[in-house]
Design a protein around this motif. Structure first.
Motif, PDB file in Angstrom:
ATOM      1  N   LEU A  38      62.480  78.125  37.611  1.00 57.41           N
ATOM      2  CA  LEU A  38      63.618  77.302  37.238  1.00 57.41           C
ATOM      3  C   LEU A  38      64.626  77.417  38.366  1.00 57.41           C
ATOM      4  O   LEU A  38      64.989  78.518  38.773  1.00 57.41           O
ATOM      5  N   GLU A  40      68.193  75.413  39.945  1.00 58.89           N
ATOM      6  CA  GLU A  40      69.234  74.377  39.903  1.00 58.89           C
ATOM      7  C   GLU A  40      69.047  73.420  38.731  1.00 58.89           C
ATOM      8  O   GLU A  40      69.211  72.209  38.872  1.00 58.89           O
ATOM      9  N   GLY A  41      68.653  73.951  37.594  1.00 59.12           N
ATOM     10  CA  GLY A  41      68.470  73.127  36.407  1.00 59.12           C
ATOM     11  C   GLY A  41      67.199  72.298  36.421  1.00 59.12           C
ATOM     12  O   GLY A  41      67.063  71.361  35.631  1.00 59.12           O
ATOM     13  N   LEU A  42      66.280  72.613  37.302  1.00 60.00           N
ATOM     14  CA  LEU A  42      65.022  71.884  37.409  1.00 60.00           C
ATOM     15  C   LEU A  42      63.857  72.815  37.122  1.00 60.00           C
ATOM     16  O   LEU A  42      63.917  74.008  37.400  1.00 60.00           O
ATOM     17  N   THR A  43      62.779  72.248  36.599  1.00 63.21           N
ATOM     18  CA  THR A  43      61.546  72.993  36.385  1.00 63.21           C
ATOM     19  C   THR A  43      60.643  72.730  37.576  1.00 63.21           C
ATOM     20  O   THR A  43      60.388  71.582  37.933  1.00 63.21           O
ATOM     21  N   SER A  59      62.884  67.658  35.469  1.00 56.18           N
ATOM     22  CA  SER A  59      64.114  68.163  34.859  1.00 56.18           C
ATOM     23  C   SER A  59      63.773  69.364  33.978  1.00 56.18           C
ATOM     24  O   SER A  59      62.606  69.624  33.674  1.00 56.18           O
ATOM     25  N   SER A  60      64.791  70.067  33.556  1.00 58.24           N
ATOM     26  CA  SER A  60      64.566  71.243  32.709  1.00 58.24           C
ATOM     27  C   SER A  60      64.000  70.849  31.348  1.00 58.24           C
ATOM     28  O   SER A  60      63.495  71.696  30.621  1.00 58.24           O
ATOM     29  N   TYR A  61      64.063  69.569  31.019  1.00 58.46           N
ATOM     30  CA  TYR A  61      63.536  69.086  29.741  1.00 58.46           C
ATOM     31  C   TYR A  61      62.063  68.691  29.826  1.00 58.46           C
ATOM     32  O   TYR A  61      61.440  68.403  28.812  1.00 58.46           O
ATOM     33  N   GLU A  62      61.531  68.622  31.022  1.00 55.98           N
ATOM     34  CA  GLU A  62      60.131  68.230  31.192  1.00 55.98           C
ATOM     35  C   GLU A  62      59.195  69.304  30.674  1.00 55.98           C
ATOM     36  O   GLU A  62      59.488  70.502  30.758  1.00 55.98           O
ATOM     37  N   GLU A  64      56.373  71.743  30.970  1.00 57.58           N
ATOM     38  CA  GLU A  64      55.767  72.445  32.105  1.00 57.58           C
ATOM     39  C   GLU A  64      54.277  72.179  32.201  1.00 57.58           C
ATOM     40  O   GLU A  64      53.712  72.120  33.300  1.00 57.58           O
TER      41      GLU A  64
END
Length: 164
Positions: A38, A40-43, A59-62, A64
């Motif tokens: 993780l 900068e707020g990215l996956t 994005s962090s909502y994606e 994994e």
């Protein structure tokens, strides 16, 4: 560190911001054995092979698992296309195949395909559809050698003067 990055949004609009992000991600991931980070707020999911690093970022909502499916599809497709020789030199010599594979897997950030067999098949078909005027010399030569019409193809080089 050389990078081939395809950005599908304007999270990092300037080249300076993109380079800083790329350096940050590489510094965070190149010495670890994990496959996800993780940042900068990215996956970030990633994989390395000899002298290459492959990243898929969402994005962090994606999910994994979906990001990993895209990464595995790209890596496995390239592995098949390069005959398991996934290293920098082989990839640089086959950049058009890399771009075609990425185009088959993702379009504008939308996942289209996650099956490497399908990607390799489509890349091969797209490679065959390239007009002769846009193919490399070796592709044209192979085309004529494999042509069922029996057409013969010869290279004709102009005579070069010998001596001063």
């Amino acid at each position: 560190m050389e990078a081939l990055i395809l950005y599908y949004d304007d999270t990092y609009p300037s080249v300076k911001e993109q380079k800083a992000f790329e350096k940050n991600i590489f510094n965070k991931t190149h010495r670890t054995d994990s496959e996800i980070a993780l940042l900068e707020g990215l996956t970030v999911v990633y994989k390395s092979s000899i002298d290459l690093y492959f990243y898929v970022i969402g994005s962090s909502y994606e999910n994994e698992l979906m990001l990993m499916a895209v990464l595995n599809c790209l890596f496995d497709s390239l592995s098949q296309m390069l005959r398991k020789n996934v290293e920098k030199r082989a990839l640089l010599e086959n950049m058009e195949g890399l771009f075609l594979a990425v185009d088959e897997i993702v379009d504008g950030g939308v996942i289209l395909e996650s099956d490497p067999q399908q990607v390799v098949h489509r890349v091969a078909l797209r490679g065959e559809d390239v007009p002769l005027t846009e193919q490399t010399v070796s592709q044209v030569y192979l085309f004529f050698l494999q042509s069922p019409s029996g057409f013969e193809f010869f290279w004709n080089f102009p005579s070069l003067p010998i001596g001063p």
